[in-house]
Design an enzyme around this catalytic site. Sequence first.
Site: not given
Lengths: 405, 405
Positions: B132, B226-227, B201, B378
């Site tokens: 990312f 938050y995922k 990560d 996705r």
Amino acid sequence: MSEALNDLQRHAAALDSADAFAKHRDLFALDDADTVYLDGNSLGALPRHVPDRIADVVTRQWGELRIRSWDESGWWTAPERIGDRIAPLVGAAAGQVVVGDSTSVNVFKAVVGAARLSPESRDEILVDASTFPTDGYIAESAARMTGRRVVPVAPGDLRAALGPRTAVALVNHVDYRTGRRHDLPGLTAAAHEAGALAVWDLCHSAGALPVGLDAHDVDFAVGCTYKYLNGGPGSPAYLYVAERHQAAFDSPLPGWNSHSDPFGMTPGYAPADGAARGRVGTPDILSMLALEAALDVWDGVGVEDVREKSLALTDFFLECVDTYVPAGRVTSVTPAAHEERGSQVSLRCEDGADAGAVMRELIARGVVGDFRRPDVLRFGFTPLYVGFCDAERAARVLGEVLAGS
Amino acid sequence: MSEALNDLQRHAAALDSADAFAKHRDLFALDDADTVYLDGNSLGALPRHVPDRIADVVTRQWGELRIRSWDESGWWTAPERIGDRIAPLVGAAAGQVVVGDSTSVNVFKAVVGAARLSPESRDEILVDASTFPTDGYIAESAARMTGRRVVPVAPGDLRAALGPRTAVALVNHVDYRTGRRHDLPGLTAAAHEAGALAVWDLCHSAGALPVGLDAHDVDFAVGCTYKYLNGGPGSPAYLYVAERHQAAFDSPLPGWNSHSDPFGMTPGYAPADGAARGRVGTPDILSMLALEAALDVWDGVGVEDVREKSLALTDFFLECVDTYVPAGRVTSVTPAAHEERGSQVSLRCEDGADAGAVMRELIARGVVGDFRRPDVLRFGFTPLYVGFCDAERAARVLGEVLAGS
């Protein structure tokens, strides 16, 4: 003393009656009539309309729209949009303030950013020696990571300390402990004359008095939003980068939110133009939108008027303290001169009194200030919701506590 | 195809009936029966009980208790307390995870911290080249500020790239784009064999599959909340510093919250012991306590069970895609092998199809995934609230869209 008391109380009531901001108090959740809240310089009171706004953010924007809210609810652009709401309160034109991260993180961005705009021969970062500690700690890290060294200087000596080796001067506009206001226009001009840049920490001034960032050619500034801006506990801080520095601003925290094309997700970093360059990672939306809602209380409010009331409040509080508190028990460490005063009054306990215990007793009697070691009682005056009767009562109760009654 | 469709739908219903997590879906605000939400790998759904908890934080803790909440409502200790709630989900014993700041800021702390634990002769920071982007940008800054250089390496080549010059390897546990899971135990061991440290990560793995930070001797880790952890938009990230490194961890962001005596407000910095050393400034309480509330949905949930359902879901979705989507229109870039798969499926659009337009049409038909340039669709599968009928419907609608019907 009872006659003086009555005089002060009558005077307080008259001042409250004439107060153009008296109606503003109703915008805040301050229904506990037994409490005088003088800690808005630590955590501002809750604006009444914020809970409904946050409920909408949580239940509808997050709960129903979910991912769509990044666009449809304006989440993505919140840091710059809310920055532009804060800008006029600190005397900045739009496009120079961005909201996000803590004050400490923004001090890091600002000091590193300013140091990188200076030639390496300028190897000193001057930090006011009485600063809120985090500024000093973070400046130390910024200096270490940019090949500089921190030079702590008493704010009164800053002008003399500026020189050809100065890269950056980091100064608090208003000292968190004493409430002393430092000379932002003069020190900024002196820094520039010396070829240095000025970074100002506005935590204890924004929302309480005019700052004039643009007018005084400040280079970088940071501040929190949970004191006089009432943004809520730990609400995100902000970073001001003067427009003339934006194109060269080289952030030490180049997160994807500061990329010129964040959703391109390219491996190479290319910084965004403008205030967005100060962003880092995904913004904390709940805290940020609580702040945005809270800023509504500033609609139609002029910071000059706020300043006028602030000075009247602290003048009156000092007068009440003189009257009510037994002689020799406290000394104001906040300057008497208006131009040197922020929006708080700090009283040092004398005679070895335990200031922590004094503050606990004040709080037990409904006067909420705070205590800073070793001996300082702090009373913050938020002009939007503190009145003169509050000031009178706080001083009276302090007198009672210190008289042991 | 209509017989296959019926088979898949019957199979999906049977799988949902047997799903031990089926009841968990009711814990989330997912009442829009016309929507299949497969974007929990970007923003997790709202747990139903969170709005009431946040209302209490705003109205009572902030609005009524105000400054007292720093102690009385446990605000001050929230970063470590919530860190300890996350710890078991990533296989960490208590006292090693602290919550606060964004993922990007935590990557900076972790990479600088790890680099500072390495001799200067180790001048390379390996970063997985498909990372990312923020990790790469921030690693670049961390390298620049610690006298290192970043070496981008395809994750498959990381083992070979490790060597006597490697200070740190920064790797994503699960790739955000492809959903490929990298070999955390193997790469960590290889880094250690080479004398380097491993920073992981966990943004796309925590809450979706076992991580085993302690078991695999990971050095540092960061992740968002938050995922799959459903903490809300931009909820604060976390930093894991293995206990064995804590005493030497030298944070580049030594804010006052990480001081051993933060309210001493001394000019000299002395770092706190333990996880608190990873703190920086005042925590964003509203976002943080929303996260704390959201973590309640994990009570009694085993991450191994979550992983089992995740793999069953993605297997089933791939089977449905095979059946429903016309041949040659999409290719899965997510590995078929379970050990290489996270909790999402990424499909590359072939034949020059405009993947952005395909995703917009999917969303218009109630199937919410997302699009990553240039050509990837996705679909995230959050085992706590996504069911097999959801997977079937998503694949079926995708087939319809790509068939132009």
